[in-house]
Design an enzyme around this catalytic site. Structure first.
Site, short mmCIF file in Angstrom:
data_model
loop_
_atom_site.label_atom_id
_atom_site.label_comp_id
_atom_site.label_asym_id
_atom_site.label_seq_id
_atom_site.Cartn_x
_atom_site.Cartn_y
_atom_site.Cartn_z
CE LYS A 6 -3.70 -2.51 0.18
NZ LYS A 6 -3.08 -3.83 0.04
CD GLU A 24 -4.86 6.15 4.54
OE1 GLU A 24 -3.99 6.07 3.65
OE2 GLU A 24 -6.02 5.70 4.43
CG HIS A 56 -12.61 -1.60 8.31
ND1 HIS A 56 -12.74 -0.28 7.92
CD2 HIS A 56 -12.26 -1.59 9.63
CE1 HIS A 56 -12.45 0.50 8.96
NE2 HIS A 56 -12.16 -0.26 9.99
NE ARG A 115 -8.52 -9.75 -3.97
CZ ARG A 115 -9.66 -9.20 -3.59
NH1 ARG A 115 -10.73 -9.35 -4.35
NH2 ARG A 115 -9.74 -8.47 -2.49
#
Length: 472
Positions: free
Chosen positions: A115, A199, A234, A291
């Protein structure tokens, strides 16, 4: 085209790939653990073989899978989603063994799989990213210093992560100090790397993702967006296409950003570029999934493009079968993930034997599943039983069709998420498109399903009494 394809996966996605291969006249080989020996996908494949040992280890054993492929005369492997689907070592091993990996190149997977490096790449090409670090955090002190600069709340995220693992929201400095080692430990346990980054936390965003296709001739297109904001811890529960939030200008801009992201890493195959959209309609790159996605069905329903077939054709060197100018989004589609979970007990998995099963039907109804009456849901895997997808000409029509389909769906023997989804379809906020990633948490009391389960149990008791009486 390929002479035979091995599916390195299980469950509904394995069956989905088998069906696509059958339409392309390609024989298939399924792999299975002992726990999956009675799975529907195993019955539908042309050949099947035990991949053990254990219920999970075999699906992660790169060289065992490649060895089976060679034994069966396979020339291509489709990884599905999960397990080895985003493992660049698997893609590389397939290539080195003379097998085609039906997915992106290993280099593209590596570039987008981490990431932090993905955020760096997006910043370089001008795609907006969530404010935060573009390199792993070296220490807790560095994390505190940077969080103080950008302001709380912030998010700690695993650099190699996904699916909510290794993710922690920190509302203040004490939260950050407490969660930092926990996030590192989770990242190490789940992904083999303890690297985390930080972040800015965006409150109540919409989770919008764009489906892309890229071939080996340099063509890259997008097939519109999916709204995946209805989530629990999530994890996505309901997916919608197209989003009710985007207008044509924003759709075009975000679609172009998704294409640029794919081009920047030399991507080929199907992939998904995920964004967060804030209350001011500003969008930020979140990650790229290299994917096929669980929720690809809603995109197929509104575009008419078979994404799994496209993946197979692209891997065989064929160009994308449709140009961007011919991609049209028609109507609205909704997917509900039918999980073996108990919403009354914090959504804990409910493995066990399915004693009765009857799926809905009619116009605009699609079922992607791997279960049937008598099937025993194993405790080792994701709790997904089936994906219920509906399509209609209008948004209101899609919601009403999903309500009807959920009413028709009968699964007995294990608790499922069906009653929970019924409540969502009846909720005015959902019906009018007023939802974001906080929807489930903020509506839990409103979505209480105790009454539905009580009514269902009462109906079963009455039916059992009538059956017993009729035998006298």
């Amino acid at each position: 085209m390929f002479k035979k394809v091995l599916i390195a996966n299980r469950g509904e996605i394995a069956l989905r790939i088998i069906r696509a291969c059958k339409e392309l006249s390609i024989p298939t080989v399924a792999i299975h653990s002992e726990a999956d020996a009675t799975g529907l996908y195993v019955r539908k494949a042309d050949e099947a073989c035990l991949v053990g040992p254990g219920p999970i280890e075999g699906y992660l054993n790169i060289y065992r899978i490649i060895d089976l492929a060679k034994q069966k005369g396979v020339d291509a492997i489709h990884p599905g989603y999960g397990f080895l689907a985003e493992n660049p070592e698997f893609a590389q091993a397939c290539q080195e063994s003379g097998l085609t990996f039906i997915g992106p190149p290993a280099a593209a997977m590596r570039a987008m799989g981490d990431k932090v490096s993905a955020r760096q790449k997006m910043k370089e090409i001008g795609v907006p990213i969530v404010p935060g670090l573009i390199e792993p955090i070296a220490s807790l002190n560095d994390a505190v210093r940077f969080a103080d600069e950008i302001g709380y709340p912030v998010m700690l995220k695993a650099s190699a992560g996904g699916g909510g693992r290794g993710l922690r929201i920190c509302k203040d400095r004490e939260d950050l100090k407490r969660h930092f080692p926990i996030a590192q430990t989770e990242a190490k346990a789940s992904f083999g790397k303890e690297a985390v980054y930080l972040e800015k936390y965006i409150h109540a965003p919409r989770h919008i993702e764009f489906q892309i296709l890229a071939d080996q001739e340099g063509n890259v297109i997008h097939l519109g967006e999916r709204d995946c904001s209805i989530q629990r811890r999530h994890q996505k529960l309901i997916e919608i296409a197209p989003s009710l939030l985007l207008d044509e200008r924003l759709r075009r801009e975000m679609g172009e950003a998704a294409i640029a992201a794919a081009r920047s890493v030399g991507y080929t195959s199907a992939g998904t570029v995920e964004f967060l959209v804030d209350s001011s309609r500003r969008y930020y790159f979140l990650e790229m999934n290299t994917r096929i996605q669980v929720e690809h069905t809603v995109t197929e329903e509104i575009t008419g493009v078979d994404l799994v077939k496209e993946m197979i054709r692209i891997a065989a060197g064929r160009p994308i079968s449709i140009p961007q100018s011919q991609v049209f989004l028609r109507g609205h589609a909704i997917e509900c993930r039918i999980n073996a979970e108990d919403p009354q007990k914090n959504f804990i998995p409910t493995p066990g034997k399915i004693t009765a099963y009857s799926s809905p039907g009619g116009i605009g109804i699609r079922i992607d599943g791997n279960v049937y009456a008598g099937y025993v849901v194993p405790p080792y895997y994701d709790s997904l039983l089936a994906k219920l997808t509906v399509r209609a000409r209008t948004w209101d029509g899609a919601v009403q069709r999903m309500r009807r389909a959920l009413d028709e769906y009968v699964i007995r023997g294990v608790k499922t998420s069906i009653p929970f989804y019924k409540r969502i379809m009846e909720d005015p906020d959902f019906q009018t498109g007023h939802f974001d990633t906080t929807y489930i948490d903020s509506h839990l009391d409103k979505l209480n399903v105790a009454a539905d389960y009580f009514r269902m149990d009462k109906m079963l008791a009455i039916a059992a009494a009538i059956a017993a009486h009729s035998k006298r």
